[in-house]
Enzyme design. Sequence first.
Site, PDB file in Angstrom:
ATOM      1  N   GLU A 235       0.814  -1.094   0.043  1.00 52.97           N
ATOM      2  CA  GLU A 235      -0.025  -0.094  -0.007  1.00 52.97           C
ATOM      3  C   GLU A 235       1.054   1.367  -0.040  1.00 52.97           C
ATOM      4  O   GLU A 235       1.082   1.831   0.964  1.00 52.97           O
ATOM      5  CB  GLU A 235      -1.144   0.011   1.150  1.00 52.97           C
ATOM      6  CG  GLU A 235      -1.847   1.277   1.189  1.00 52.97           C
ATOM      7  CD  GLU A 235      -2.737   1.440   2.420  1.00 52.97           C
ATOM      8  OE1 GLU A 235      -3.576   2.150   2.387  1.00 52.97           O
ATOM      9  OE2 GLU A 235      -2.521   0.657   3.305  1.00 52.97           O
TER      10      GLU A 235
ATOM     11  N   LYS B  50      -2.774  -2.207  -2.940  1.00 53.35           N
ATOM     12  CA  LYS B  50      -3.952  -1.189  -2.300  1.00 53.35           C
ATOM     13  C   LYS B  50      -3.176   0.209  -2.829  1.00 53.35           C
ATOM     14  O   LYS B  50      -2.162   0.718  -2.393  1.00 53.35           O
ATOM     15  CB  LYS B  50      -4.047  -1.396  -0.706  1.00 53.35           C
ATOM     16  CG  LYS B  50      -5.100  -0.366  -0.391  1.00 53.35           C
ATOM     17  CD  LYS B  50      -5.349  -0.670   1.293  1.00 53.35           C
ATOM     18  CE  LYS B  50      -6.732   0.088   1.733  1.00 53.35           C
ATOM     19  NZ  LYS B  50      -6.893  -0.333   2.836  1.00 53.35           N
TER      20      LYS B  50
END
Length: 297
Positions: free
Chosen positions: A177, A214
């Site tokens: 992420e 993500k």
Amino acid sequence: MTKISQADKIRSGQGFIAALDQSGGSTPKALALYGIDESAYSSEAEMFDLVHAMRSRIAQAPAFNGDKVLGAILFEMTMDRDIAGKPAAQYLWQERGVVPFLKVDKGLAEAADGVKLMKPMPDLDALLARAVAAGIFGTKMRSVIDAASPSGIETVVAQQFEIGKQILAFGLTPIIEPEVTISIKDKAEAEAILKNALLKQLDALPADQEVMLKLTLPEVPNLYAALVNHPRVLRVVALSGGYSRDEANVRLARNTGIIASFSRALTEGLSAQQSDAEFNAALSEAIEAIHKASVSG
């Protein structure tokens, strides 16, 4: 067989990932949005008791099940606690059909070169061993990109994949992420640099390894199509990043193959003061809207 079933669900399921992983720094804000201000608790332990009660209420709501919620990201203290008398990860998978993930980062380092790297994680191996024992499928770790800095973004992505390989060695699937801050003026430029840096790292992974990504919802729709279709990527999910639920859903629906992994946008409108019927109805409405955006791309 459980791991195979969980991977299949994440890979091809028609739904989204719920992010229930607020940590020490973000928990007071999450509780305030839930209608519990800081006067309601006098210690960190009391604060985490309250946020666990909120998460448990969400996890036990009728609409929070594997039909539309494919997975849920947990905070470490949530993994260590029970929901409805069962260890949290077991409850999610066995009772709700929701694949459990664990947030493993320890927060952000000071800003440098337009980015915030992750703080060191000296106890990561021990945490990963506990996660495996608890029945966790994968992990999540967050860095932040605040400028279209090629060197900074390269460093962020390299750190993410270095730790990702450590996670893969435990048989867990890492969610990479590198969040791009939604308010920066050069957001589109940063995202283009990020895409190329991610592709470089993905291309270098062995053929038998997969990660998840993500990402902040991009300014250019389908910018990340090459990532969605990459053979080393199990799934690409999107964070809401400060957008309202409505705005996040509109942006998400423009990106084919990307599903939601929302935190604040999922819990928007939920309150400790709501009756169970009101709470369940509000959560059901949120899940329905996020699910629709996730499958419409």
